[in-house]
Design a protein around this motif. Structure first.
Motif, PDB file in Angstrom:
ATOM      1  N   TRP A  71       0.830  -1.205   0.000  1.00 24.90           N
ATOM      2  CA  TRP A  71       0.000   0.000   0.000  1.00 24.90           C
ATOM      3  C   TRP A  71       0.866   1.257   0.000  1.00 24.90           C
ATOM      4  CZ3 TRP A  71      -5.327   0.933   0.096  1.00 24.90           C
ATOM      5  CH2 TRP A  71      -6.137  -0.217   0.081  1.00 24.90           C
ATOM      6  N   GLY A  72       0.418   2.249  -0.766  1.00 27.75           N
ATOM      7  CA  GLY A  72       1.034   3.559  -0.751  1.00 27.75           C
ATOM      8  C   GLY A  72       0.042   4.606  -0.291  1.00 27.75           C
ATOM      9  N   ILE A  73       0.540   5.615   0.389  1.00 26.70           N
ATOM     10  CA  ILE A  73      -0.279   6.740   0.854  1.00 26.70           C
ATOM     11  C   ILE A  73       0.179   7.997   0.139  1.00 26.70           C
ATOM     12  CG2 ILE A  73      -0.888   8.202   2.826  1.00 26.70           C
ATOM     13  CD1 ILE A  73      -2.074   5.483   3.179  1.00 26.70           C
ATOM     14  N   LEU A  74      -0.725   8.624  -0.600  1.00 30.34           N
ATOM     15  CA  LEU A  74      -0.418   9.880  -1.274  1.00 30.34           C
ATOM     16  C   LEU A  74      -1.049  11.014  -0.480  1.00 30.34           C
ATOM     17  CD1 LEU A  74      -0.532  10.575  -5.088  1.00 30.34           C
ATOM     18  CD2 LEU A  74      -1.440  12.231  -3.458  1.00 30.34           C
ATOM     19  N   ALA A  75      -0.207  11.847   0.104  1.00 32.84           N
ATOM     20  CA  ALA A  75      -0.601  12.995   0.933  1.00 32.84           C
ATOM     21  C   ALA A  75      -0.886  12.555   2.364  1.00 32.84           C
ATOM     22  CB  ALA A  75      -1.784  13.747   0.348  1.00 32.84           C
ATOM     23  N   LEU A  89      -4.769  -5.239   9.129  1.00 29.63           N
ATOM     24  CA  LEU A  89      -4.999  -6.214   8.056  1.00 29.63           C
ATOM     25  C   LEU A  89      -3.725  -6.981   7.716  1.00 29.63           C
ATOM     26  CD1 LEU A  89      -7.141  -3.899   5.739  1.00 29.63           C
ATOM     27  CD2 LEU A  89      -7.967  -5.606   7.373  1.00 29.63           C
ATOM     28  N   ASP A  90      -3.778  -8.294   7.838  1.00 26.05           N
ATOM     29  CA  ASP A  90      -2.613  -9.138   7.568  1.00 26.05           C
ATOM     30  C   ASP A  90      -2.157  -9.062   6.121  1.00 26.05           C
ATOM     31  OD1 ASP A  90      -2.597 -10.003  10.197  1.00 26.05           O
ATOM     32  OD2 ASP A  90      -3.804 -11.794   9.792  1.00 26.05           O
ATOM     33  N   LYS A  91      -3.092  -8.823   5.214  1.00 23.93           N
ATOM     34  CA  LYS A  91      -2.761  -8.812   3.786  1.00 23.93           C
ATOM     35  C   LYS A  91      -2.201  -7.469   3.319  1.00 23.93           C
ATOM     36  CE  LYS A  91      -5.620 -10.703   0.931  1.00 23.93           C
ATOM     37  NZ  LYS A  91      -6.817 -11.142   0.186  1.00 23.93           N
ATOM     38  N   ALA A  92      -2.230  -6.471   4.188  1.00 22.81           N
ATOM     39  CA  ALA A  92      -1.774  -5.131   3.814  1.00 22.81           C
ATOM     40  C   ALA A  92      -0.344  -4.901   4.286  1.00 22.81           C
ATOM     41  CB  ALA A  92      -2.698  -4.081   4.408  1.00 22.81           C
ATOM     42  N   VAL A  93       0.536  -4.581   3.355  1.00 22.60           N
ATOM     43  CA  VAL A  93       1.902  -4.196   3.673  1.00 22.60           C
ATOM     44  C   VAL A  93       1.986  -2.679   3.602  1.00 22.60           C
ATOM     45  CG1 VAL A  93       4.328  -4.363   3.008  1.00 22.60           C
ATOM     46  CG2 VAL A  93       2.803  -6.338   2.717  1.00 22.60           C
ATOM     47  N   LEU A  94       2.346  -2.046   4.696  1.00 19.13           N
ATOM     48  CA  LEU A  94       2.477  -0.589   4.720  1.00 19.13           C
ATOM     49  C   LEU A  94       3.816  -0.260   4.061  1.00 19.13           C
ATOM     50  CD1 LEU A  94       0.384  -1.352   6.974  1.00 19.13           C
ATOM     51  CD2 LEU A  94       0.994   0.801   8.065  1.00 19.13           C
ATOM     52  N   TYR A  95       3.742   0.076   2.776  1.00 15.90           N
ATOM     53  CA  TYR A  95       4.962   0.116   1.971  1.00 15.90           C
ATOM     54  C   TYR A  95       5.502   1.525   1.724  1.00 15.90           C
ATOM     55  CZ  TYR A  95       8.136  -0.418  -1.940  1.00 15.90           C
ATOM     56  OH  TYR A  95       9.241  -0.343  -2.746  1.00 15.90           O
ATOM     57  N   SER A  96       4.673   2.442   1.182  1.00 13.84           N
ATOM     58  CA  SER A  96       5.234   3.721   0.735  1.00 13.84           C
ATOM     59  C   SER A  96       4.347   4.910   1.106  1.00 13.84           C
ATOM     60  CB  SER A  96       5.471   3.709  -0.779  1.00 13.84           C
ATOM     61  OG  SER A  96       4.270   3.415  -1.472  1.00 13.84           O
ATOM     62  N   VAL A  97       4.997   6.045   1.288  1.00 12.24           N
ATOM     63  CA  VAL A  97       4.323   7.313   1.578  1.00 12.24           C
ATOM     64  C   VAL A  97       4.921   8.375   0.663  1.00 12.24           C
ATOM     65  CG1 VAL A  97       3.817   9.078   3.310  1.00 12.24           C
ATOM     66  CG2 VAL A  97       4.062   6.687   4.009  1.00 12.24           C
ATOM     67  N   GLY A  98       4.069   9.197   0.069  1.00 10.69           N
ATOM     68  CA  GLY A  98       4.543  10.285  -0.778  1.00 10.69           C
ATOM     69  C   GLY A  98       3.969  11.612  -0.339  1.00 10.69           C
ATOM     70  N   SER A  99       4.845  12.604  -0.205  1.00  4.03           N
ATOM     71  CA  SER A  99       4.427  13.956   0.179  1.00  4.03           C
ATOM     72  C   SER A  99       5.273  14.954  -0.594  1.00  4.03           C
ATOM     73  CB  SER A  99       4.619  14.159   1.687  1.00  4.03           C
ATOM     74  OG  SER A  99       4.390  15.506   2.054  1.00  4.03           O
ATOM     75  N   ARG A 100       4.776  16.177  -0.721  1.00  2.00           N
ATOM     76  CA  ARG A 100       5.592  17.226  -1.338  1.00  2.00           C
ATOM     77  C   ARG A 100       6.732  17.644  -0.417  1.00  2.00           C
ATOM     78  NH1 ARG A 100       0.753  21.271  -2.660  1.00  2.00           N
ATOM     79  NH2 ARG A 100       0.294  20.560  -0.534  1.00  2.00           N
ATOM     80  N   LYS A 137       6.868  -1.286  -6.992  1.00  6.74           N
ATOM     81  CA  LYS A 137       6.502  -2.240  -5.955  1.00  6.74           C
ATOM     82  C   LYS A 137       5.190  -1.879  -5.244  1.00  6.74           C
ATOM     83  CE  LYS A 137      11.228  -3.765  -4.987  1.00  6.74           C
ATOM     84  NZ  LYS A 137      12.290  -3.876  -3.956  1.00  6.74           N
ATOM     85  N   THR A 138       4.703  -0.662  -5.464  1.00  6.16           N
ATOM     86  CA  THR A 138       3.434  -0.246  -4.854  1.00  6.16           C
ATOM     87  C   THR A 138       2.274  -0.787  -5.673  1.00  6.16           C
ATOM     88  OG1 THR A 138       4.417   1.780  -3.968  1.00  6.16           O
ATOM     89  CG2 THR A 138       2.020   1.703  -4.119  1.00  6.16           C
ATOM     90  N   ASP A 139       1.371  -1.512  -5.014  1.00  2.00           N
ATOM     91  CA  ASP A 139       0.216  -2.115  -5.697  1.00  2.00           C
ATOM     92  C   ASP A 139      -1.018  -1.224  -5.688  1.00  2.00           C
ATOM     93  OD1 ASP A 139       1.487  -4.697  -6.173  1.00  2.00           O
ATOM     94  OD2 ASP A 139       1.310  -5.016  -4.009  1.00  2.00           O
ATOM     95  N   ILE A 140      -1.270  -0.573  -4.547  1.00  2.00           N
ATOM     96  CA  ILE A 140      -2.499   0.205  -4.343  1.00  2.00           C
ATOM     97  C   ILE A 140      -2.119   1.543  -3.724  1.00  2.00           C
ATOM     98  CG2 ILE A 140      -4.807   0.253  -3.295  1.00  2.00           C
ATOM     99  CD1 ILE A 140      -4.307  -2.832  -2.693  1.00  2.00           C
ATOM    100  N   VAL A 141      -2.701   2.610  -4.214  1.00  2.00           N
ATOM    101  CA  VAL A 141      -2.457   3.934  -3.635  1.00  2.00           C
ATOM    102  C   VAL A 141      -3.755   4.482  -3.061  1.00  2.00           C
ATOM    103  CG1 VAL A 141      -1.742   6.323  -4.068  1.00  2.00           C
ATOM    104  CG2 VAL A 141      -0.547   4.433  -5.199  1.00  2.00           C
TER     105      VAL A 141
END
Length: 326
Positions: A6-10, A25-36, A65-69
């Motif tokens: 999972w990626g978080i935008l903002a 959630l076991d199936k969720a990998v906290l993978y990436s974060v994007g910010s300005r 590698k990010t599947d969902i944002v």
């Protein structure tokens, strides 16, 4: 068991709520974060356990590698950021309001279909136990037909013309921020109205800060909806029915409540207190759909999001709410 990055935008307040849900959630990998702001991304990643932190939204979208944002930028940027993520091969769940207007939402849906990727508006109520309980009660027939819906959401943030709630450049105003919830209630429990009337008050920055909306239906049913940054009523809706009434609300204690008032019977109250305010169920639905090769959710189909944005456009037209560049 397939897991999803999972990626978080903002990273902001909404993203923090969503991240707390993801951690359940076991199936969720906290993978990436994007910010300005790279420092803000790094702080959020450290606090919630994400593996990567990026100092731009573009870097987040480009990470293979990010599947969902999950997109939680201001309303005015949802269209741009959704298209960017889809074009970089990312499945997307985007916060409400999905975009500023119908044209933008249509373009987002068209791009998702072109790319054969998943897209869903993050409509929190549909996944919550109080909403499911309300549907169960209505389906039982014990209340008869809904005759009238009264929905509201208001709180009193300090006025700041640069804040997204009051800044027209960011899609500011109570309607898209919190007034969308009563509109969701009306569309969910009754449907799309054939007639709409509005009255709005505007802040010094030109953004709408209070609005009253009336819906009328061919069936004779009606709804009156209210949102405001000037009063402090909280959030809820009341369904007035043939055989009684039902209140569906979320309290300031964050508990969800359904209060059932059937004529001739004692009042019943059902209280629900889900972990992480129930945000994990939205993420769970996205992964369930991907597991089943679905590109949209049957719980929040894209047709509902189109009905919602078209109704919001009709409200804005009646109220004289216009965003820059439209």
């Amino acid at each position: 068991m397939k897991k999803y990055n999972w990626g978080i935008l903002a990273p902001g307040k909404m993203s923090a709520k969503f991240a707390r849900g993801l951690k359940l959630l076991d199936k969720a990998v906290l993978y990436s974060v994007g910010s300005r702001d790279s420092g803000r991304a790094e702080k959020f990643a450290s606090e919630y356990g994400f593996l990567q932190a990026y100092g731009s939204y573009e870097e987040l979208a480009a990470d293979d590698k990010t599947d969902i944002v999950y997109i939680a930028s201001p309303h005015s940027l949802h269209h741009q950021h959704t298209l960017m993520c889809l074009r970089n091969g990312k499945n997307v769940i985007c916060e409400k309001a999905f975009a500023l207007n119908t044209r933008q939402v249509q373009e987002m849906i068209a791009e998702a279909r072109k790319q054969n990727l998943f897209l869903m508006e993050a409509l929190w109520p549909h996944f919550q136990p109080f909403y499911r309980k309300a549907h169960e009660i209505l389906k039982s027939g014990m209340l008869g037909e809904i005759l009238h819906l009264h929905g509201w959401f208001s709180f009193q943030p300090p006025f700041d013309p640069t804040d997204r709630k009051f800044n027209l450049q960011l899609g500011g105003g109570s309607l898209l921020d919190i007034g969308i919830y009563p509109v969701i209630d009306a569309l969910t429990f009754i449907g799309v109205p054939y007639e709409i009337h509005t009255f709005a008050l505007f802040s010094p920055s030109g953004s709408e800060e209070s609005i009253t909306v009336s819906f009328r239906y061919n069936s004779g049913k009606m709804a009156d909806l209210y949102s405001s940054f000037k009063t402090n009523e909280g959030i809820g809706c009341k369904l007035l029915c043939e055989k009684g009434n039902m209140i569906v609300s979320r309290g300031r204690d964050m508990n969800q409540r359904v209060i059932l008032e059937v004529h001739g019977r004692p009042v019943e109250e059902f209280v629900f207190s889900p972990e992480a305010m129930g945000y994990h169920w939205e993420a769970e639905e996205v992964m369930r759909c991907l597991d089943n090769n679905l590109t949209e959710s049957p719980v929040v189909p894209l047709s509902f999001s189109l009905d919602l944005i078209r109704t919001l456009d009709r409200i804005r037209e009646k109220a004289g709410i216009v965003f820059p560049g439209e």
